[in-house]
Write an enzyme that holds these catalytic residues in place. Structure first.
Site, mmCIF file in Angstrom:
data_model
loop_
_atom_site.group_PDB
_atom_site.id
_atom_site.type_symbol
_atom_site.label_atom_id
_atom_site.label_comp_id
_atom_site.label_asym_id
_atom_site.label_seq_id
_atom_site.Cartn_x
_atom_site.Cartn_y
_atom_site.Cartn_z
ATOM 1 N N ARG A 133 47.971 41.784 36.441
ATOM 2 C CA ARG A 133 48.393 42.847 35.512
ATOM 3 C C ARG A 133 48.138 42.451 34.058
ATOM 4 N NH1 ARG A 133 53.118 41.261 38.310
ATOM 5 N NH2 ARG A 133 54.461 39.786 37.207
ATOM 6 N N LEU B 134 65.831 51.302 28.325
ATOM 7 C CA LEU B 134 65.316 49.945 28.173
ATOM 8 C C LEU B 134 63.896 49.940 27.639
ATOM 9 C CD1 LEU B 134 65.670 46.940 30.520
ATOM 10 C CD2 LEU B 134 63.355 47.702 29.932
ATOM 11 N N ASP C 140 57.911 45.170 26.855
ATOM 12 C CA ASP C 140 56.659 44.679 26.279
ATOM 13 C C ASP C 140 56.021 45.634 25.265
ATOM 14 O OD1 ASP C 140 57.228 43.088 28.449
ATOM 15 O OD2 ASP C 140 55.213 43.165 29.298
ATOM 16 N N SER D 197 52.064 46.903 31.691
ATOM 17 C CA SER D 197 51.541 46.599 30.358
ATOM 18 C C SER D 197 50.018 46.603 30.292
ATOM 19 C CB SER D 197 52.075 45.257 29.879
ATOM 20 O OG SER D 197 53.459 45.322 29.661
ATOM 21 N N GLU E 45 51.586 35.904 32.672
ATOM 22 C CA GLU E 45 51.614 37.295 32.227
ATOM 23 C C GLU E 45 51.091 37.423 30.793
ATOM 24 O OE1 GLU E 45 55.052 39.665 34.553
ATOM 25 O OE2 GLU E 45 55.778 38.547 32.810
#
Length: 469
Positions: free
Chosen positions: A159, A38, A41, A101, A218
């Site tokens: 994050r 998979l 981002d 990320s 995000e």
């Protein structure tokens, strides 16, 4: 202390998985995609030392969101990419639940990664550290460890640091959730990337009068475009509206003025960045010649992603094409980067009734369409695009229950530019005024049909394959 090393399992997964992925008729032939497992981002997108670098969230061990590493590609031209050594693995206590990320910067000639170390505890709670890593002589990265702990007043959902330099200082925006479960964007400032001072909240619920703005924001990205400051972000928990915010989580933008002396951002309303079925977590960088370039993940978390048929072949998701951003008359415009024209093969042109138009091979294709009235585009009886005076409707069937799903772009669509790559479609409306990005999974060989009595003007090119080396 270093956690158990998983390189042997990763290497085995790649050796076994890549042949399966390449045999899949849905595997893209000119968009970046994972060789196995998979991918989500885009991270660390940067022009550095004569090459573009694009890092990406990657679980090479399975088609799920558990074991998050940073993969790494590089390119001279944003068209032909090559594999680089894996950049980050979750092998330290401070990132043991995933290297989440972040971004990349050039720090006095050293390529430096800024990322979130995610830690989940047995009781269901979590924390987050903002961390650094620097490139070594072998092309890999050495971790320097955390530089910013979880700030007071926020949950463990902090994050996605986006870091940039301005007038000799470093700035960082962070996606966050406060203790009242409200989404925010935090701003920090530093002289050396190691010691960071909080500057406060610059966007989110309750900031600048914005209400009902979701429970988590995000992937923030703040940058200047034609003299205007633009903030891109992905709010989670926005209420769905009849014609926008219909995905599980949307990507949005807002524009305004940023005051460097007070570190405040005065901005206008939220706008949806892409109106298609799959688009999330975009990140931008400056090109070598100063253009603002965006790449996004052609996926959405927590929707129907785990029902996509590519999982049967051991891979899932792809990136969007790189896009040039411009800001005109209060609107953010997106267009495919000009370099992608190198993929075009022989040009063809046709004009006449839509019903009489030639059928096109949907595998690797670019076409422009000017409709002179209501027109439909049928992508292999799997995805349907309808244009009329009210705008555009894009439809496909749910992978879960077969119900027809619809996405909308509202306004007068006078021209379309469409890019296809086996299982993806990117639709650019009115020279980039709107975009609709979507995956679809037709049976190949697949064809595109045009339907309707009005006259259309059509120009089209086959695109050459351009696989990652």
């Amino acid at each position: 202390m270093t956690l158990p090393y998983r390189w042997p399992a990763v290497l085995q997964a790649v050796m076994k998985g890549q042949p399966r992925a390449l045999e899949d008729s849905h595997y893209p032939q000119w968009h970046p995609a994972p060789v196995t497992g998979l991918m989500n981002d885009p991270n660390g997108f940067i022009w550095h030392a004569g090459r573009y670098h694009l890092f990406y969230q990657w679980n090479p061990l399975d088609c799920d969101h558990r074991y998050k590493c940073w993969g790494h590609w590089s390119s001279e031209d944003l068209v032909q990419w090559q594999h680089e050594p894996m950049a980050l693995m979750p092998d330290e206590e401070y990132d043991r639940s995933g290297c989440y990320s972040g971004s990349a910067v050039d720090n006095n000639g050293v390529l430096t990664l800024c990322y979130t170390g995610n830690v989940k505890f047995d009781d269901g709670s979590r924390t987050a550290w903002q961390c650094l890593a620097v490139q070594n002589a072998d092309g890999g990265f050495d971790k320097l460890g955390p530089v910013l702990p979880l700030p007071a007043g926020y949950t463990g959902h902090v994050r996605d640091p986006k870091v940039w330099q301005h007038n000799g200082n470093w700035y960082m925006v962070l996606g966050a959730q406060d203790q009242q479960k409200r989404g925010k964007v935090l701003l920090y400032k530093s002289a050396d990337l190691h010691t960071w001072d909080a500057c406060g909240e610059i966007a989110g619920h309750g900031v600048n009068g914005l209400q009902d703005a979701g429970y988590m924001w995000e992937c923030p990205d703040l940058f200047e475009l034609e003299g205007t400051q633009v903030l891109i972000c992905c709010p989670q928990g926005l209420a769905r509206e009849p014609h926008r915010y219909l995905n599980t989580y949307p990507a949005t933008w807002m524009s305004g003025d940023f005051a460097w002396d007070s570190a405040t951002f005065s901005h206008g309303p939220l706008h949806e960045l892409d109106a298609g079925f799959e688009f999330y977590a975009p990140q931008t960088t400056l090109s070598a010649d100063g253009r603002r370039i965006l790449i996004g993940w052609m996926g959405v978390p927590d929707g129907e992603e785990m029902l996509q048929p590519t999982r049967e072949h051991g891979w899932i998701h792809q990136m969007t094409c790189p896009r040039e951003l411009n800001f005109r008359e209060g609107k953010l415009y997106q267009l495919p980067i000009r370099e992608l024209a190198r993929l075009r093969e022989q040009a063809h042109q046709w004009q006449g009734r839509a019903d009489d138009a030639p059928r096109l091979d949907a595998g690797r294709l670019e076409f422009t369409l000017i409709p002179d009235g209501p027109t439909k585009v049928n992508f292999a009886d799997t995805l349907w695009l309808s244009v009329d005076e009210q705008g555009i409707q894009l439809q496909r069937r749910s992978l879960e229950n077969g119900d027809m799903l619809t996405r909308y772009w509202c306004g007068k669509a006078v021209s379309l530019r469409v890019l296809c790559d086996r299982s993806s479609v990117e639709i650019f409306i009115n020279d980039g005024e709107g975009v609709m990005s979507s995956r679809y999974f037709p049976e190949h060989p697949a064809q595109i049909r045009f339907e309707g009595a009005p006259v259309i003007t059509l120009r089209y090119w086959s695109l050459r394959a351009c696989m990652i080396e």
